[in-house]
Design an enzyme around this catalytic site. Structure first.
Site, PDB file in Angstrom:
ATOM      1  N   GLU A  33      36.335  18.572   4.314  1.00  0.00           N
ATOM      2  CA  GLU A  33      35.664  17.457   3.644  1.00  0.00           C
ATOM      3  C   GLU A  33      36.563  16.259   3.390  1.00  0.00           C
ATOM      4  O   GLU A  33      36.087  15.128   3.382  1.00  0.00           O
ATOM      5  CB  GLU A  33      35.058  17.922   2.317  1.00  0.00           C
ATOM      6  CG  GLU A  33      33.881  18.850   2.468  1.00  0.00           C
ATOM      7  CD  GLU A  33      32.648  18.174   3.045  1.00  0.00           C
ATOM      8  OE1 GLU A  33      32.587  16.932   3.117  1.00  0.00           O
ATOM      9  OE2 GLU A  33      31.733  18.909   3.436  1.00  0.00           O
ATOM     10  N   ASP A  45      27.935   8.684   3.051  1.00  0.00           N
ATOM     11  CA  ASP A  45      27.684   9.806   3.953  1.00  0.00           C
ATOM     12  C   ASP A  45      26.209   9.744   4.309  1.00  0.00           C
ATOM     13  O   ASP A  45      25.361  10.198   3.548  1.00  0.00           O
ATOM     14  CB  ASP A  45      28.034  11.116   3.238  1.00  0.00           C
ATOM     15  CG  ASP A  45      27.768  12.340   4.085  1.00  0.00           C
ATOM     16  OD1 ASP A  45      27.673  12.215   5.314  1.00  0.00           O
ATOM     17  OD2 ASP A  45      27.653  13.435   3.498  1.00  0.00           O
ATOM     18  N   LYS A  57      27.985  15.106  -3.662  1.00  0.00           N
ATOM     19  CA  LYS A  57      26.945  14.121  -3.938  1.00  0.00           C
ATOM     20  C   LYS A  57      26.481  14.276  -5.389  1.00  0.00           C
ATOM     21  O   LYS A  57      26.660  15.324  -5.998  1.00  0.00           O
ATOM     22  CB  LYS A  57      25.765  14.334  -2.994  1.00  0.00           C
ATOM     23  CG  LYS A  57      26.109  14.069  -1.540  1.00  0.00           C
ATOM     24  CD  LYS A  57      24.881  14.213  -0.664  1.00  0.00           C
ATOM     25  CE  LYS A  57      25.210  13.985   0.800  1.00  0.00           C
ATOM     26  NZ  LYS A  57      25.794  12.696   1.094  1.00  0.00           N
ATOM     27  N   ASP A  63      23.278  19.822  -9.929  1.00  0.00           N
ATOM     28  CA  ASP A  63      22.971  21.241  -9.722  1.00  0.00           C
ATOM     29  C   ASP A  63      24.091  22.166 -10.183  1.00  0.00           C
ATOM     30  O   ASP A  63      23.834  23.300 -10.579  1.00  0.00           O
ATOM     31  CB  ASP A  63      22.671  21.521  -8.251  1.00  0.00           C
ATOM     32  CG  ASP A  63      21.269  21.133  -7.841  1.00  0.00           C
ATOM     33  OD1 ASP A  63      20.468  20.756  -8.713  1.00  0.00           O
ATOM     34  OD2 ASP A  63      20.966  21.222  -6.637  1.00  0.00           O
ATOM     35  N   HIS A 109      27.159  24.511   1.251  1.00  0.00           N
ATOM     36  CA  HIS A 109      27.838  23.292   0.808  1.00  0.00           C
ATOM     37  C   HIS A 109      27.369  22.093   1.629  1.00  0.00           C
ATOM     38  O   HIS A 109      27.107  21.028   1.083  1.00  0.00           O
ATOM     39  CB  HIS A 109      29.354  23.459   0.932  1.00  0.00           C
ATOM     40  CG  HIS A 109      30.114  22.265   0.460  1.00  0.00           C
ATOM     41  ND1 HIS A 109      30.230  21.939  -0.871  1.00  0.00           N
ATOM     42  CD2 HIS A 109      30.775  21.298   1.145  1.00  0.00           C
ATOM     43  CE1 HIS A 109      30.932  20.823  -0.989  1.00  0.00           C
ATOM     44  NE2 HIS A 109      31.272  20.415   0.219  1.00  0.00           N
TER      45      HIS A 109
END
Length: 137
Positions: A33, A45, A57, A63, A109
């Site tokens: 990443e 992105d 994000k 979350d 992910h």
């Protein structure tokens, strides 16, 4: 009877521990990443912003439990970002229908809550493998 209950609790706790994403798998995802697991800040992105070591994000951060003082601050703090990724994986691996392994964690992910079932995340998994991980990492 109490010995059976204790044994059951021990076995359950071992199952929970072994289902956690490993440090090795986290490192491979981080390397993929952020160009070697470095603090790179936020970048566009596609149509949304991704931040930090794991390119998290805002929806992913929500979350994972809104850790840290803000989305960007947590994503740019390695320890907070790791806690966020671990929480996200714990939340979704059981709901995704996929087994707990590095391949499926990487795909979650990349592709969101059901990412491990999406063919589009296989390319990402191959990139994570190239960082030195295997399905059992």
């Amino acid at each position: 009877m109490s010995a059976v209950l204790v044994l059951a609790l021990v076995l359950l706790s071992l199952t929970c521990v072994t289902d956690a994403i490993s440090d090795a798998c986290l490192t491979c995802i981080c390397k993929q990443e952020s160009y070697g697991c470095t603090q790179i800040g936020c970048r566009m992105d596609g149509r949304s912003l991704s931040c930090g070591y794991f390119q998290i994000k805002k929806s992913y951060w929500i979350d994972c439990g809104r850790l840290g003082s803000s989305w960007e601050a947590c994503a740019d703090d390695y320890n907070c970002a790791v806690r966020c990724v671990r929480a996200y994986m714990k939340k979704y691996i059981g709901k995704s229908g996929c087994t707990a392994n590095c391949k499926n964690y990487a795909r979650l992910h990349n592709g969101g809550p059901k990412g491990c079932t999406k063919p589009s995340t296989l390319t990402y998994w191959n990139a994570v493998k190239n960082q030195g991980c295997s399905i059992n990492s």
